[in-house]
Design an enzyme around this catalytic site. Structure first.
Site, PDB file in Angstrom:
ATOM      1  N   ASN A   1       0.874  -1.190   0.000  1.00  0.00           N
ATOM      2  CA  ASN A   1       0.000   0.000   0.000  1.00  0.00           C
ATOM      3  C   ASN A   1       0.905   1.232   0.000  1.00  0.00           C
ATOM      4  OD1 ASN A   1       0.828  -0.379   2.722  1.00  0.00           O
ATOM      5  ND2 ASN A   1      -0.829   0.916   3.420  1.00  0.00           N
TER       6      ASN A   1
ATOM      7  N   GLU B   1       9.398   5.460  14.370  1.00  0.00           N
ATOM      8  CA  GLU B   1      10.216   6.154  13.375  1.00  0.00           C
ATOM      9  C   GLU B   1       9.626   7.552  13.251  1.00  0.00           C
ATOM     10  OE1 GLU B   1      11.680   3.988   9.949  1.00  0.00           O
ATOM     11  OE2 GLU B   1      11.249   2.080  10.906  1.00  0.00           O
TER      12      GLU B   1
HETATM   13  P1  NAD Z   1       3.046  -8.351   4.406  1.00  0.00           P
HETATM   14  O1  NAD Z   1       3.440  -8.520   5.821  1.00  0.00           O
HETATM   15  O2  NAD Z   1       2.399  -9.478   3.712  1.00  0.00           O
HETATM   16  O3  NAD Z   1       4.316  -7.976   3.515  1.00  0.00           O
HETATM   17  C1  NAD Z   1       5.119  -6.848   3.785  1.00  0.00           C
HETATM   18  C2  NAD Z   1       6.503  -7.096   3.217  1.00  0.00           C
HETATM   19  O4  NAD Z   1       7.105  -8.173   3.916  1.00  0.00           O
HETATM   20  C3  NAD Z   1       6.528  -7.488   1.740  1.00  0.00           C
HETATM   21  O5  NAD Z   1       7.623  -6.883   1.101  1.00  0.00           O
HETATM   22  C4  NAD Z   1       6.725  -8.979   1.803  1.00  0.00           C
HETATM   23  O6  NAD Z   1       7.347  -9.499   0.649  1.00  0.00           O
HETATM   24  C5  NAD Z   1       7.643  -9.106   3.003  1.00  0.00           C
HETATM   25  N1  NAD Z   1       7.672 -10.413   3.643  1.00  0.00           N
HETATM   26  C6  NAD Z   1       6.703 -11.353   3.709  1.00  0.00           C
HETATM   27  N2  NAD Z   1       7.148 -12.444   4.361  1.00  0.00           N
HETATM   28  C7  NAD Z   1       8.418 -12.183   4.743  1.00  0.00           C
HETATM   29  C8  NAD Z   1       9.403 -12.913   5.458  1.00  0.00           C
HETATM   30  N3  NAD Z   1       9.181 -14.148   5.908  1.00  0.00           N
HETATM   31  N4  NAD Z   1      10.598 -12.331   5.679  1.00  0.00           N
HETATM   32  C9  NAD Z   1      10.849 -11.089   5.249  1.00  0.00           C
HETATM   33  N5  NAD Z   1       9.966 -10.361   4.536  1.00  0.00           N
HETATM   34  C10 NAD Z   1       8.754 -10.898   4.292  1.00  0.00           C
HETATM   35  O7  NAD Z   1       2.148  -7.034   4.394  1.00  0.00           O
HETATM   36  P2  NAD Z   1       1.347  -6.426   3.153  1.00  0.00           P
HETATM   37  O8  NAD Z   1       0.147  -7.281   2.940  1.00  0.00           O
HETATM   38  O9  NAD Z   1       2.295  -6.158   2.036  1.00  0.00           O
HETATM   39  O10 NAD Z   1       0.910  -5.004   3.738  1.00  0.00           O
HETATM   40  C11 NAD Z   1      -0.250  -4.772   4.419  1.00  0.00           C
HETATM   41  C12 NAD Z   1      -0.018  -4.679   5.906  1.00  0.00           C
HETATM   42  O11 NAD Z   1       0.933  -3.645   6.179  1.00  0.00           O
HETATM   43  C13 NAD Z   1      -1.251  -4.299   6.699  1.00  0.00           C
HETATM   44  O12 NAD Z   1      -1.339  -5.092   7.847  1.00  0.00           O
HETATM   45  C14 NAD Z   1      -0.995  -2.842   7.074  1.00  0.00           C
HETATM   46  O13 NAD Z   1      -1.671  -2.396   8.218  1.00  0.00           O
HETATM   47  C15 NAD Z   1       0.466  -2.842   7.252  1.00  0.00           C
HETATM   48  N6  NAD Z   1       0.998  -1.472   7.153  1.00  0.00           N
HETATM   49  C16 NAD Z   1       1.431  -0.858   8.298  1.00  0.00           C
HETATM   50  C17 NAD Z   1       1.909   0.440   8.248  1.00  0.00           C
HETATM   51  C18 NAD Z   1       2.391   1.131   9.494  1.00  0.00           C
HETATM   52  O14 NAD Z   1       3.101   2.114   9.368  1.00  0.00           O
HETATM   53  N7  NAD Z   1       2.077   0.654  10.689  1.00  0.00           N
HETATM   54  C19 NAD Z   1       1.939   1.124   7.024  1.00  0.00           C
HETATM   55  C20 NAD Z   1       1.481   0.473   5.886  1.00  0.00           C
HETATM   56  C21 NAD Z   1       1.022  -0.834   5.961  1.00  0.00           C
END
Ligand code: NAD
Length: 495
Positions: free
Chosen positions: A157, A464
């Site tokens: 996102n 951060e």
């Molecule tokens: P996700 O956790 O599926 O993936 C995020 C990233 O992690 C991707 O680049 C993915 O390839 C990587 N990843 C997945 N498995 C991994 C592993 N085992 N080791 C290392 N990297 C790995 O999340 P998403 O579906 O891409 O994003 C949506 C989520 O992000 C929602 O829960 C949202 O709330 C959260 N989010 C949080 C913030 C914040 O600042 N708190 C901001 C934006 C999004």
């Protein structure tokens, strides 16, 4: 109809040591757009060998980059901001094509990305180091050193903006780095190499390895020469990364999921609250970590507010992301769309559907959902407890201030909260009682880049933003200097 933006690549490569390269084993993965769900590009699928190569490149140039003065690095950061701004239109078009974000909102993301670089350029130039004096006896001062090769892992996102949110402070602090962008949305990251090259960032300072989280992301987390991981993504992945990082005792920063409450009291400016609630949950397609996805409304205005919210949701313009009139575009990926639709079906059993709940009639293909409002949602309902990450909102009534706080705190998350009341004493009281990293009183998510960003409970670990980001990307060393004679017990000395 050709919806593709100009200069759309059909191949997306890693960027390692200043070169665009394929994966060591030649593997790729499909990249599709969320409007037609057809594959438009192949991206390099990184693995351990590619991460290792990227970390080696970053380590090689670390002494030179970290050795520049803060002013020199700030100059480079400002040039990056210029290069981002110069690509403003293309960036927004790419982001919209890949993520399904409405074009008007994607334009805001590009501007914000440039601002992140300018801001951290200012921070690093203004940064001083602390000193402490104990009378005339001892003087101590802090030396900050960049932590080393940073691993940055980002979600789909607002990908470009979130990448910039980590890249800017890491570079300002003097770290070199490896970025692993989200696999569903690698397109806008394909612009970074030319941006960094144009800005004069030396080869190897920034390395980008695309790939699947469990492969490329995991290899980055497991790499022994990467001492810190900045992660933004889901809570489950965050937990897993913390566990994996324990092996090498890495420093981690975790920005995770949310289920943020918007608490609306009867004495609030209800027109302003309604605008804010609608924007807060449906902007960015509802795929927003800080979305106010639970709306808690004081009983005397509950029915009316819910009715007005439902009316507004029904008239939100859902459409082609590239159309400037669109307010909600297409959800990022068919798997995510399925997941959101599944929650809508669960919600139909758990609560009263008052708006949306299905694909808009005029859009027969693509990952579209009419903004959806559920009323009378019980605190135990799954749609109250779980992050849906789409244009779906749960509305619940409350009778007292105490109940409002209980409901606000009744989930595992604690990222953001929004409070609407004209009684400022009460606004502050609630802001102090709600378990959340970030709170807004009578406002939506307007951020000041100097402020701490992050969540509590399952929404994250660490902060951060502003000086907090610099703290994360640097190690502090304390140097103690005796100014006079030091009294030392004379062990072993003849008395
Ligand atoms: P996700 O956790 O599926 O993936 C995020 C990233 O992690 C991707 O680049 C993915 O390839 C990587 N990843 C997945 N498995 C991994 C592993 N085992 N080791 C290392 N990297 C790995 O999340 P998403 O579906 O891409 O994003 C949506 C989520 O992000 C929602 O829960 C949202 O709330 C959260 N989010 C949080 C913030 C914040 O600042 N708190 C901001 C934006 C999004």
């Amino acid at each position: 109809m050709n919806r593709n933006p100009e200069h759309l690549p059909s191949v997306i490569r890693h960027w390692i040591g200043g070169e665009l390269v394929d994966s060591a084993d030649g593997r790729t993965f499909d990249v599709a757009d969320p409007v037609s769900n057809t594959v438009y590009a192949q991206a390099a699928a990184g693995g351990t060998a590619d991460i290792d190569r990227a970390v080696t490149a970053a380590r090689t140039v670390f002494p030179a980059w970290s050795g520049l003065s803060n002013r020199e690095r700030a100059t480079v950061l400002n040039r990056i901001a210029n290069a981002v701004e110069a690509r403003h239109e293309q960036l927004a078009a790419f982001e919209t094509h890949d993520t399904g974000l409405p074009i008007t909102q994607a334009k805001g993301q590009a501007r914000r990305a440039a601002e992140n670089f300018r801001y951290f350029a200012d921070v690093i130039v203004a940064l001083g180091e602390e000193a402490f004096r104990q009378g005339g006896e001892q003087f101590s001062y802090v030396v900050r050193t960049p932590a080393g090769v940073a691993g940055l892992i980002t979600p789909w996102n607002t990908p470009f903006m979130l990448e910039s949110w980590k890249l800017a402070p890491a570079l300002a602090s003097g770290c070199t780095l490896v970025l692993k962008p989200a696999e569903w949305t690698p397109l806008s990251a394909s612009l970074w190499p030319e941006i960094f090259a144009e800005a004069g960032v030396p080869a190897g300072v920034v390395n980008i390895v695309h790939g699947i989280g469990e492969e490329a992301g995991q290899a980055l987390v497991d790499h022994p020469e990467v001492p810190l991981i900045s992660f933004t993504g889901s809570t489950d992945t965050g937990r897993h990364i913390i566990r994996s990082s324990a092996q090498h005792l890495k420093t981690t920063s975790m920005e995770l999921g949310g289920k943020s409450p918007a608490v609306v009291f009867a004495d609030a400016d209800l027109d302003a609250a309604l605008d804010s609630v609608v924007f807060g949950v449906f902007s960015l397609n509802g795929e927003r970590c800080t979305a106010g996805s639970r709306v808690l409304v004081e009983r005397p205005v509950y029915e009316e507010f819910t009715r007005r919210l439902a009316e507004r949701a029904a008239s939100v313009r859902v459409g082609e992301p590239a159309d400037p009139a669109t307010e909600v575009g297409a959800l990022v990926h068919p798997d995510h769309y399925e997941r959101v639709l599944n929650y809508v079906e669960i919600g139909k059993k758990e609560a009263r559907l008052v708006a949306g709940g299905s694909r808009p009639d005029h859009l027969s293909e693509g990952n579209y959902l009419q903004p959806t409002v559920f009323a009378d949602v019980d605190r135990d309902a799954r749609i109250f407890q779980e992050e849906i990450f789409g244009p779906v909102v749960a509305v619940s009534p409350f009778d007292t201030e105490t109940e409002a706080i209980e409901l606000a705190n009744a989930t595992q998350y604690g990222l953001a909260a929004y409070i609407w009341t004209s009684d400022l004493k009460r606004g502050h009281r609630i802001a102090h009682a709600v378990e959340s990293g970030m709170l807004w009183i009578n406002s939506h998510n307007v951020r000041d880049l100097r402020t701490p960003f992050g969540g509590v409970k399952s929404s994250g670990v660490g902060r951060e933003g502003g000086a907090h980001s610099i703290d994360f990307y640097t190690e502090s060393r304390i140097v103690h200097v005796a100014l006079g004679d030091v009294h030392t017990p004379r062990f072993g000395a003849a008395s």
